[in-house]
Design a protein around this motif. Structure first.
Motif, PDB file in Angstrom:
ATOM      1  N   GLU A 170       0.825  -1.207   0.000  1.00  0.00           N
ATOM      2  CA  GLU A 170       0.000   0.000   0.000  1.00  0.00           C
ATOM      3  C   GLU A 170       0.861   1.260   0.000  1.00  0.00           C
ATOM      4  OE1 GLU A 170      -2.292  -0.884   3.441  1.00  0.00           O
ATOM      5  OE2 GLU A 170      -3.680  -2.214   2.357  1.00  0.00           O
ATOM      6  N   LYS A 171       1.959   1.250   0.772  1.00  0.00           N
ATOM      7  CA  LYS A 171       2.860   2.411   0.791  1.00  0.00           C
ATOM      8  C   LYS A 171       3.462   2.667  -0.589  1.00  0.00           C
ATOM      9  CE  LYS A 171       5.324   1.028   4.332  1.00  0.00           C
ATOM     10  NZ  LYS A 171       6.384   0.968   5.376  1.00  0.00           N
ATOM     11  N   LEU A 172       3.690   1.602  -1.342  1.00  0.00           N
ATOM     12  CA  LEU A 172       4.325   1.735  -2.650  1.00  0.00           C
ATOM     13  C   LEU A 172       3.343   2.032  -3.766  1.00  0.00           C
ATOM     14  CD1 LEU A 172       6.968  -1.120  -2.431  1.00  0.00           C
ATOM     15  CD2 LEU A 172       7.355   1.343  -2.219  1.00  0.00           C
ATOM     16  N   GLY A 173       2.055   2.011  -3.476  1.00  0.00           N
ATOM     17  CA  GLY A 173       1.077   2.372  -4.493  1.00  0.00           C
ATOM     18  C   GLY A 173       0.491   1.212  -5.265  1.00  0.00           C
ATOM     19  N   PHE A 174       0.718  -0.023  -4.805  1.00  0.00           N
ATOM     20  CA  PHE A 174       0.013  -1.157  -5.403  1.00  0.00           C
ATOM     21  C   PHE A 174      -1.486  -0.996  -5.128  1.00  0.00           C
ATOM     22  CE2 PHE A 174       4.157  -2.939  -5.617  1.00  0.00           C
ATOM     23  CZ  PHE A 174       4.120  -4.086  -6.410  1.00  0.00           C
ATOM     24  N   ARG A 175      -2.300  -1.363  -6.081  1.00  0.00           N
ATOM     25  CA  ARG A 175      -3.748  -1.293  -5.894  1.00  0.00           C
ATOM     26  C   ARG A 175      -4.294  -2.685  -5.584  1.00  0.00           C
ATOM     27  NH1 ARG A 175      -2.627  -0.468 -11.133  1.00  0.00           N
ATOM     28  NH2 ARG A 175      -3.191  -2.150 -12.577  1.00  0.00           N
ATOM     29  N   GLU A 176      -5.264  -2.754  -4.696  1.00  0.00           N
ATOM     30  CA  GLU A 176      -5.920  -4.017  -4.378  1.00  0.00           C
ATOM     31  C   GLU A 176      -6.944  -4.319  -5.467  1.00  0.00           C
ATOM     32  OE1 GLU A 176      -8.871  -5.762  -0.945  1.00  0.00           O
ATOM     33  OE2 GLU A 176      -7.292  -4.356  -0.330  1.00  0.00           O
ATOM     34  N   GLU A 177      -6.864  -5.520  -6.040  1.00  0.00           N
ATOM     35  CA  GLU A 177      -7.731  -5.855  -7.176  1.00  0.00           C
ATOM     36  C   GLU A 177      -8.756  -6.947  -6.874  1.00  0.00           C
ATOM     37  OE1 GLU A 177      -5.139  -4.526 -11.042  1.00  0.00           O
ATOM     38  OE2 GLU A 177      -5.235  -6.667 -10.590  1.00  0.00           O
TER      39      GLU A 177
END
Length: 221
Positions: A170-177
């Motif tokens: 989440e800190k790195l900007g991955f999105r939950e899909e």
């Protein structure tokens, strides 16, 4: 984006071997390098010491933890990782902290055209958990994969209960899909996993490492 192709006649993907880094966090300088045969003793010591920390998040396998992580097991694992890297299906990175082994970032299941995708998995020495080492290492790996290695998309699957790993993504900007139900046999049972992903279009100027630096979480080293 220009689609990078494997080297003719080798199957090897662009961007490998590589040594991305480094980023300075509070406990030292984080960098990545290819795994090495002589990592065996350090790998075994960390993995055996951190059994309780790692077991809840790793796939179930035959044999005891100590048997699977004896230093004598490392040469066979290393040969498989080296072979996968040479075929262009993986980028097996060691995480180093001030030059010493501190964990792994594994880029696996690399698929070229038309998908240009892979998955990312990671683990880190419990002694530096929460110190920004894993976050910095994954940032370096993502920037390399979505840059010099020519990939377009990276995925990561995480048990919902794994709050620390979810925070890294989440800190790195991955999105939950979404949720993969009963996705993987982990710690003796089939467990649900959340799927996270990031693509080239999601990278900020300067990449994820640049985002950490801009947020004051790391410095270039």
């Amino acid at each position: 984006m220009a689609h990078a192709l494997p080297e003719r006649g080798t199957g090897r993907h662009p961007g490998w071997p590589a040594r991305p880094g480094g980023l300075r966090v509070g406990v030292g300088v984080v960098a990545l390098r290819p795994v090495r045969l002589r990592d065996g003793a350090e790998w075994s010591a960390i993995r055996i010491r951190d059994e309780a920390h790692l077991v809840p998040w790793e796939p179930s396998m035959p044999g005891t933890w100590r048997q699977r992580h004896a230093s004598s097991e490392w040469p066979g694992r290393w040969l498989l990782l080296r072979s996968a890297a040479r075929r262009g299906t993986a980028l097996p990175f060691a995480i180093t902290l001030d030059g010493r082994l501190a964990g792994h970032v594994m880029i696996g299941n690399v698929v070229r055209e038309p998908l240009l995708s892979a998955y990312v998995g990671y683990w880190c020495d419990q002694r530096v958990t929460g110190a920004g080492v894993t976050t910095a290492a994954v940032a370096l790996a993502v920037d390399h994969c979505l840059g010099p290695a020519g990939l377009h998309r990276l995925e990561a699957t995480v048990r919902p209960e794994n709050a620390a790993s979810r925070r890294v993504l989440e800190k790195l900007g991955f999105r939950e899909e979404g949720m993969f139900r009963r996705y993987l046999d982990v710690d003796g049972a089939w467990r649900d996993h959340l799927c996270f992903a990031i693509t080239v279009e999601d990278l900020p100027p300067g990449g994820l490492a640049g985002r950490l630096v801009a947020a004051g979480r790391a410095e270039r080293a």
